[in-house]
Design a protein around this motif. Structure first.
Motif, PDB file in Angstrom:
ATOM      1  N   UNK A 160       7.113   3.247  -7.484  1.00  0.00           N
ATOM      2  CA  UNK A 160       8.237   2.390  -7.295  1.00  0.00           C
ATOM      3  C   UNK A 160       8.957   2.810  -6.111  1.00  0.00           C
ATOM      4  N   UNK A 161       9.149   1.812  -5.027  1.00  0.00           N
ATOM      5  CA  UNK A 161       9.998   1.998  -4.178  1.00  0.00           C
ATOM      6  C   UNK A 161      11.410   1.692  -4.116  1.00  0.00           C
ATOM      7  N   UNK A 162      12.159   3.090  -4.108  1.00  0.00           N
ATOM      8  CA  UNK A 162      13.478   2.833  -4.681  1.00  0.00           C
ATOM      9  C   UNK A 162      14.035   2.678  -3.210  1.00  0.00           C
ATOM     10  N   UNK A 163      13.702   2.366  -2.301  1.00  0.00           N
ATOM     11  CA  UNK A 163      14.422   1.903  -0.872  1.00  0.00           C
ATOM     12  C   UNK A 163      14.296   0.416  -0.670  1.00  0.00           C
ATOM     13  N   UNK A 164      13.569  -0.130  -1.496  1.00  0.00           N
ATOM     14  CA  UNK A 164      12.847  -1.657  -1.497  1.00  0.00           C
ATOM     15  C   UNK A 164      13.969  -2.487  -0.916  1.00  0.00           C
ATOM     16  N   UNK A 165      13.723  -3.478  -0.150  1.00  0.00           N
ATOM     17  CA  UNK A 165      14.612  -4.365   0.661  1.00  0.00           C
ATOM     18  C   UNK A 165      14.720  -5.560  -0.546  1.00  0.00           C
ATOM     19  N   UNK A 181      16.433  -6.737  -4.716  1.00  0.00           N
ATOM     20  CA  UNK A 181      17.311  -6.582  -5.685  1.00  0.00           C
ATOM     21  C   UNK A 181      16.547  -5.999  -6.888  1.00  0.00           C
ATOM     22  N   UNK A 182      15.334  -6.203  -6.879  1.00  0.00           N
ATOM     23  CA  UNK A 182      14.604  -5.642  -8.190  1.00  0.00           C
ATOM     24  C   UNK A 182      13.519  -4.588  -7.549  1.00  0.00           C
ATOM     25  N   UNK A 183      13.508  -3.598  -8.711  1.00  0.00           N
ATOM     26  CA  UNK A 183      12.438  -2.378  -8.354  1.00  0.00           C
ATOM     27  C   UNK A 183      10.941  -3.034  -8.610  1.00  0.00           C
ATOM     28  N   UNK A 184      10.051  -2.938  -7.809  1.00  0.00           N
ATOM     29  CA  UNK A 184       8.686  -3.438  -7.888  1.00  0.00           C
ATOM     30  C   UNK A 184       7.790  -2.247  -7.700  1.00  0.00           C
ATOM     31  N   UNK A 185       6.539  -2.444  -8.233  1.00  0.00           N
ATOM     32  CA  UNK A 185       5.253  -1.618  -7.887  1.00  0.00           C
ATOM     33  C   UNK A 185       5.106  -1.565  -6.615  1.00  0.00           C
ATOM     34  N   UNK A 186       4.823  -0.572  -5.751  1.00  0.00           N
ATOM     35  CA  UNK A 186       4.527  -0.466  -4.431  1.00  0.00           C
ATOM     36  C   UNK A 186       3.377   0.322  -3.982  1.00  0.00           C
ATOM     37  N   UNK A 187       2.321  -0.387  -3.924  1.00  0.00           N
ATOM     38  CA  UNK A 187       1.033  -0.080  -3.291  1.00  0.00           C
ATOM     39  C   UNK A 187       0.342  -1.353  -3.097  1.00  0.00           C
ATOM     40  N   UNK A 188      -0.698  -1.179  -2.059  1.00  0.00           N
ATOM     41  CA  UNK A 188      -1.442  -2.136  -1.517  1.00  0.00           C
ATOM     42  C   UNK A 188      -2.868  -2.100  -2.294  1.00  0.00           C
TER      43      UNK A 188
END
Length: 478
Positions: free
Chosen positions: A22-27, A29-36
């Motif tokens: 999870x990208x905790x620096x995401x732009x 308001x919700x945490x999301x899975x973070x990979x392509x």
């Protein structure tokens, strides 16, 4: 922009079945899975992340039946991260391993904020928070010296991250204990605790002595928006320190006052995040439960959307308008005809339940036997709920979305002293029922409030344990 690659090996293949980051620096308001893209080949995992433009704080975690694996690290553009899951730990290897393993070592070597709770004396709580922070800073200074870490960007990032988490802990005292003896933050932050502790007037509370010499200028570096700690600390700090009016919490006047502080003090990038966070917080607290506030809040959201049309935050808050649209909306016949099962095996509809609760305000509690937060909330504030039933003319209706009838019955039996025996039911077809689809019950616990005419006042109400806000909503229903 650059692509990052994460490569791992494991001695427990089940760890890769439940692997995620999870990208905790995401732009957002919700945490999301973070990979392509992710591939698992034998005992190896290969994961690709596209388009990284700046350092990101990443949570990497997995679990098996008996073990939770977790770490976090700073991921930079074009990084290749090599890790190994072995002996119940995640260990990162390679040239920057000392930097990438810092947070794991910090967690192992210093006290955990989540085990530190407020115990009725806010200054004593501050003393313990300060002590934990000082130990983390001391560990960090010894760590970079012992391992000869000289990266200025890494050192600056960690120093700021530790500072912002310290501020967050001070402004969000931990009061809610979980089964694992971990303490969660108070949902309203510092102010209600100060008001309760200093209500007699025999002693005065100084926010400056408590927080130190923190100013707005300490939060004007927009590059820190890639830190979860910054994004967590700033909104609460605005509410309890930078905005100084005496307006009641979560009112129209308070919202405008906080909004003015944000617009006056910060540049566009920080405003873009902080205004969205302000809107999300008021939505979570049930703001918009009257015709006047619903219209006002909708205008606030639309104003933000026009100002930041391409923002991810705009996409996050646009759904709030749908919630506001439920205000004083009648349930459709299809939802009222949803089949429910009572604990005696009888089948009836929601409409039939409503017909037995004429001229009463209704609170629907969507829950399930497998949902710890739902169960924790059911157990809380029984006296408050009982009082609202009598004084506020409130009918509590508990609707389980369990798929397994036996598990629902078993859990209901365990909770019988907290649940209203008359008004607890299993929703046949659960979230796929007409009722579940109408309310979009994609998460629980979930609370819906209807007035005496069965019109929807709030589609997504605050938790009843947030007693002050919840009672305010009930009291304002005509």
């Amino acid at each position: 922009m650059g692509m990052a690659i994460i490569i791992g090996k494991t001695d427990n293949l089940r760890a890769f079945e439940f692997f995620n980051i999870v990208n905790k620096s995401s732009s957002s308001l919700k945490l999301k899975n973070y990979y392509t893209e992710i591939k698992i080949i034998g005992d190896s995992l290969i994961l690709k992340i596209d388009s990284i433009s700046e350092p990101q704080l990443i949570d990497m975690f997995s679990y098996t039946d008996s073990v939770m694996y977790a770490t976090k690290f700073i991921l930079k553009p074009s990084d290749t991260i090599i890790f190994e899951i072995k002996n119940k730990r995640i260990h990162i290897k390679g040239e920057k391993a000392n930097e990438h393993n810092f947070y794991s070592n910090l967690k192992d070597s210093t006290p955990n904020y989540m085990l530190n709770s407020y115990k009725g004396n806010i200054m004593e709580y501050k003393s313990r928070v300060d002590s934990i922070y000082n130990k983390k800073v001391d560990f960090f200074n010894r760590y970079i010296k012992r391992l000869n870490i000289t990266s200025k960007s890494f050192i600056k990032y960690i120093e700021s991250d530790l500072k912002y988490w310290h501020i967050f802990e001070l402004t969000n005292p931990r009061t809610k204990k979980t089964k694992n003896s971990i303490y969660l933050v108070d949902p309203d932050g510092l102010i209600p605790i100060i008001q309760k502790e200093y209500s007699t007037g025999e002693k005065l509370f100084s926010i400056k002595n408590y927080l130190g010499n923190i100013t707005v200028d300490d939060f004007k570096d927009e590059s820190h928006l890639n830190m979860l700690s910054y994004k967590a600390a700033l909104p609460t700090l605005i509410r309890c320190h930078f905005e100084t009016s005496d307006y009641p919490r979560y009112t129209k006047e308070k919202l405008l006052a906080e909004k003015a502080v944000i617009e006056y003090n910060f540049n566009e990038e920080i405003k873009e995040y902080t205004l969205a966070s302000l809107i999300a917080t008021y939505h979570d607290k049930g703001f918009g439960y009257s015709k006047e506030s619903a219209s006002f809040f909708k205008n606030i959201i639309n104003e933000y959307s026009k100002q930041y049309p391409d923002s991810q935050y705009t996409k996050d808050i646009q759904g709030f308008i749908d919630d506001i649209g439920y205000f004083e909306l009648k349930l459709p016949e299809s939802a009222l005809n949803t089949k429910l099962l009572n604990k005696y095996g009888d089948t009836l509809t929601l409409g039939e339940i409503f017909s037995g609760s004429n001229k009463r305000i209704k609170v629907i509690d969507f829950w399930a036997s497998w949902c710890p937060p739902c169960i924790d909330e059911i157990k809380k504030e029984k006296d408050f709920k009982d009082a609202l039933s009598i004084e506020g003319n409130v009918e509590w209706i508990y609707l389980s979305i369990d798929k397994d009838i036996e598990k629902w019955l078993k859990k209901s039996k365990e909770l019988e002293k907290f649940l209203n025996v008359k008004n607890q039911y299993l929703v046949l077809e659960g979230t796929n029922s007409k009722l579940g689809k109408f309310f979009k019950v994609n998460w629980i616990p979930r609370y819906v409030i209807l007035n005496k005419e069965n019109e929807i006042i709030l589609n997504n109400a605050p938790r009843p344990s947030d007693t002050q806000i919840f009672k305010q909503i009930i009291d304002n229903i005509k």
